[in-house]
Design a protein around this motif. Structure first.
Motif, PDB file in Angstrom:
ATOM      1  N   UNK A   1      -8.651  29.494 -13.177  1.00  0.00           N
ATOM      2  CA  UNK A   1      -7.275  29.922 -12.909  1.00  0.00           C
ATOM      3  C   UNK A   1      -6.596  29.063 -11.834  1.00  0.00           C
ATOM      4  N   UNK A   2      -7.001  27.795 -11.721  1.00  0.00           N
ATOM      5  CA  UNK A   2      -6.363  26.877 -10.777  1.00  0.00           C
ATOM      6  C   UNK A   2      -5.152  26.241 -11.440  1.00  0.00           C
ATOM      7  N   UNK A   3      -4.027  26.190 -10.706  1.00  0.00           N
ATOM      8  CA  UNK A   3      -2.784  25.564 -11.195  1.00  0.00           C
ATOM      9  C   UNK A   3      -2.316  26.193 -12.500  1.00  0.00           C
ATOM     10  N   UNK A   4      -2.439  27.512 -12.604  1.00  0.00           N
ATOM     11  CA  UNK A   4      -1.968  28.250 -13.778  1.00  0.00           C
ATOM     12  C   UNK A   4      -0.691  28.995 -13.408  1.00  0.00           C
ATOM     13  N   UNK A   5       0.345  28.870 -14.243  1.00  0.00           N
ATOM     14  CA  UNK A   5       1.630  29.513 -13.983  1.00  0.00           C
ATOM     15  C   UNK A   5       2.070  30.270 -15.238  1.00  0.00           C
ATOM     16  N   UNK A   6       2.607  31.468 -15.047  1.00  0.00           N
ATOM     17  CA  UNK A   6       3.268  32.164 -16.142  1.00  0.00           C
ATOM     18  C   UNK A   6       4.763  32.067 -15.907  1.00  0.00           C
ATOM     19  N   UNK A   7       5.471  31.494 -16.869  1.00  0.00           N
ATOM     20  CA  UNK A   7       6.907  31.252 -16.699  1.00  0.00           C
ATOM     21  C   UNK A   7       7.683  31.975 -17.795  1.00  0.00           C
ATOM     22  N   UNK A   8       8.895  32.400 -17.441  1.00  0.00           N
ATOM     23  CA  UNK A   8       9.657  33.255 -18.347  1.00  0.00           C
ATOM     24  C   UNK A   8      10.933  32.603 -18.875  1.00  0.00           C
ATOM     25  N   UNK A   9      11.262  31.427 -18.369  1.00  0.00           N
ATOM     26  CA  UNK A   9      12.458  30.736 -18.842  1.00  0.00           C
ATOM     27  C   UNK A   9      12.349  29.249 -18.516  1.00  0.00           C
ATOM     28  N   UNK A  10      13.369  28.495 -18.929  1.00  0.00           N
ATOM     29  CA  UNK A  10      13.338  27.035 -18.768  1.00  0.00           C
ATOM     30  C   UNK A  10      13.271  26.643 -17.297  1.00  0.00           C
ATOM     31  N   UNK A  11      14.053  27.288 -16.455  1.00  0.00           N
ATOM     32  CA  UNK A  11      14.069  26.932 -15.030  1.00  0.00           C
ATOM     33  C   UNK A  11      12.695  27.141 -14.409  1.00  0.00           C
ATOM     34  N   UNK A  12      12.048  28.264 -14.707  1.00  0.00           N
ATOM     35  CA  UNK A  12      10.717  28.532 -14.149  1.00  0.00           C
ATOM     36  C   UNK A  12       9.694  27.512 -14.671  1.00  0.00           C
ATOM     37  N   UNK A  13       9.837  27.127 -15.933  1.00  0.00           N
ATOM     38  CA  UNK A  13       8.900  26.151 -16.497  1.00  0.00           C
ATOM     39  C   UNK A  13       8.996  24.823 -15.750  1.00  0.00           C
ATOM     40  N   UNK A  14      10.227  24.329 -15.562  1.00  0.00           N
ATOM     41  CA  UNK A  14      10.365  23.037 -14.884  1.00  0.00           C
ATOM     42  C   UNK A  14       9.971  23.132 -13.415  1.00  0.00           C
ATOM     43  N   UNK A  15      10.231  24.270 -12.788  1.00  0.00           N
ATOM     44  CA  UNK A  15       9.817  24.448 -11.397  1.00  0.00           C
ATOM     45  C   UNK A  15       8.293  24.387 -11.277  1.00  0.00           C
ATOM     46  N   UNK A  16       7.595  25.025 -12.223  1.00  0.00           N
ATOM     47  CA  UNK A  16       6.129  24.980 -12.224  1.00  0.00           C
ATOM     48  C   UNK A  16       5.649  23.558 -12.515  1.00  0.00           C
ATOM     49  N   UNK A  17       6.256  22.941 -13.508  1.00  0.00           N
ATOM     50  CA  UNK A  17       5.868  21.575 -13.904  1.00  0.00           C
ATOM     51  C   UNK A  17       5.962  20.614 -12.720  1.00  0.00           C
ATOM     52  N   UNK A  18       7.000  20.765 -11.913  1.00  0.00           N
ATOM     53  CA  UNK A  18       7.209  19.882 -10.760  1.00  0.00           C
ATOM     54  C   UNK A  18       6.126  20.055  -9.693  1.00  0.00           C
ATOM     55  N   UNK A  19       5.362  21.137  -9.761  1.00  0.00           N
ATOM     56  CA  UNK A  19       4.309  21.388  -8.771  1.00  0.00           C
ATOM     57  C   UNK A  19       2.934  20.863  -9.198  1.00  0.00           C
ATOM     58  N   UNK A  20       2.849  20.277 -10.388  1.00  0.00           N
ATOM     59  CA  UNK A  20       1.529  19.974 -10.950  1.00  0.00           C
ATOM     60  C   UNK A  20       1.045  18.544 -10.696  1.00  0.00           C
ATOM     61  N   UNK A  21       1.874  17.724 -10.064  1.00  0.00           N
ATOM     62  CA  UNK A  21       1.414  16.389  -9.669  1.00  0.00           C
ATOM     63  C   UNK A  21       0.912  15.569 -10.840  1.00  0.00           C
ATOM     64  N   UNK A  22      -0.317  15.039 -10.705  1.00  0.00           N
ATOM     65  CA  UNK A  22      -0.897  14.168 -11.730  1.00  0.00           C
ATOM     66  C   UNK A  22      -1.727  14.925 -12.770  1.00  0.00           C
ATOM     67  N   UNK A  23      -1.709  16.251 -12.718  1.00  0.00           N
ATOM     68  CA  UNK A  23      -2.458  17.020 -13.708  1.00  0.00           C
ATOM     69  C   UNK A  23      -1.810  16.899 -15.085  1.00  0.00           C
ATOM     70  N   UNK A  24      -2.627  16.685 -16.103  1.00  0.00           N
ATOM     71  CA  UNK A  24      -2.139  16.763 -17.476  1.00  0.00           C
ATOM     72  C   UNK A  24      -2.132  18.249 -17.841  1.00  0.00           C
ATOM     73  N   UNK A  25      -0.979  18.747 -18.246  1.00  0.00           N
ATOM     74  CA  UNK A  25      -0.816  20.176 -18.443  1.00  0.00           C
ATOM     75  C   UNK A  25      -0.636  20.551 -19.905  1.00  0.00           C
ATOM     76  N   UNK A  26      -0.905  21.820 -20.188  1.00  0.00           N
ATOM     77  CA  UNK A  26      -0.577  22.417 -21.481  1.00  0.00           C
ATOM     78  C   UNK A  26       0.478  23.490 -21.251  1.00  0.00           C
TER      79      UNK A  26
END
Length: 339
Positions: free
Chosen positions: A152-177
């Motif tokens: 559960x490291x670097x896991x985010x639950x997002x509910x809209x586009x703004x929350x998704x991009x805000x979470x994405x901006x926190x992930x640095x060099x991690x390849x995300x799903x």
């Protein structure tokens, strides 16, 4: 005497109980102990016929040690070569290929460029991504999680586009799903050992860690049979001999959420005494089976059906190519005679 070793880190309850259980079983010619690692010399084996790996995901030195041990003939559980190769996104694709439902998922490039790269390194990447296509496919809410790793490291639950991009901006060099959130009515975590021993445990991931195995849900006989089938399909495809699979059940359909746990939590204080007893007993039983099957001077690793099918397909192509080449001179000769 064949030795079974367990390689572990900070955990204490399971490794100790595992060693004691193997030795209590008093199987002729088999003993267990914590692995002792000293000088690691290339192409030189270890004194262990079987090694249970509980820590190499966090210690690269241990992963290299285990690969060397496996190449020299140790049966390492789990296969360190496949463990180094797989990750959650490809595992989802493999799950689909064997008929196990998974949430809709999209792979995202890391938000920050990897070290030693520039904009020119991404000539082939469309920028910006077709984000609207992603949003239409997944819907909301969405889970953002690393494509590899766990806990559960670097896991985010997002509910809209703004929350998704805000979470994405926190992930640095991690390849995300980005993954469809399954709003579930039931949730189960399932141990699988030896690709044949399965224990289905009601689980509540929304509880604090020490209370996640406290749940009043229990699977119906039909659901239990389906979960067992899916667990075995996944572990046979991936080749894991010690793993847990998590399912979120929505509208009666169990979706495999997390099934890349080759060193799953087995601490008595979190899984509870009953589950702990089961995993100690079956891990010991399976390790003894592998020690009894161990053959000196041979490769003793197990591989999943995904890899084995790939090898078989490659061999079929090579065989067909050789047969075609072998028949070509004869055909040319026959053509010359007719002329």
């Amino acid at each position: 005497m064949k030795k079974i070793g367990i390689l572990f880190g900070m955990e204490r309850t399971f490794p100790k109980a595992f060693v004691e259980r193997v030795n209590e079983m008093n199987v002729d010619g088999i003993t267990a102990e914590p692995v002792k690692v000293d000088v690691v010399q290339q192409a030189v084996g270890t004194p262990y016929a079987v090694i249970i790996d509980r820590i190499s995901q966090d210690v690269p030195f241990y992963r290299a040690y285990l690969k060397n041990a496996a190449a020299a003939g140790a049966a390492v559980i789990n296969n360190p070569f496949w463990w180094s190769a797989d990750e959650k996104f490809i595992n989802n694709s493999i799950a689909i290929s064997v008929g196990v439902p998974v949430p809709k998922t999209v792979l995202l490039p890391s938000f920050a460029r990897p070290d030693d790269t520039t904009d020119a390194s991404f000539t082939n990447l469309v920028f910006p991504l077709s984000w609207q296509q992603i949003f239409d496919y997944l819907g909301f809410p969405v889970f953002m999680k690393p494509h590899a790793g766990g806990g559960w490291k670097s896991v985010f639950k997002v509910h809209n586009v703004d929350e998704l991009f805000n979470a994405y901006h926190q992930t640095g060099q991690l390849v995300m799903m980005a993954q469809e959130a399954i709003e579930f009515e039931e949730y189960y975590r399932c141990y699988c050992i030896g690709r044949k021993y399965v224990r289905i445990m009601p689980y509540e991931p929304r509880n604090p860690h020490h209370l996640r195995y406290v749940s009043d849900k229990n699977p119906s006989p039909e659901m239990e049979k389906l979960l067992t089938d899916y667990v075995l399909r996944l572990n046979n495809a991936l080749g894991y001999d010690f793993n847990t699979v998590e399912f979120a059940v929505r509208d009666g359909i169990p979706y495999a959420i997390d099934f890349c746990n080759p060193a799953p939590d087995a601490d008595v204080h979190s899984v509870g005494q009953e589950n702990f007893e089961w995993v100690v007993e079956h891990a010991a039983k399976y390790a003894i089976e592998r020690a009894q099957q161990h053959k000196e001077g041979q490769m003793n690793l197990t591989w999943g059906d995904f890899v084995k099918r790939s090898v078989a397909d490659m061999q079929s192509v090579e065989k067909a190519t050789k047969e075609k080449k072998a028949s070509s001179p004869a055909k040319s000769s026959q053509k010359a005679k007719k002329q």
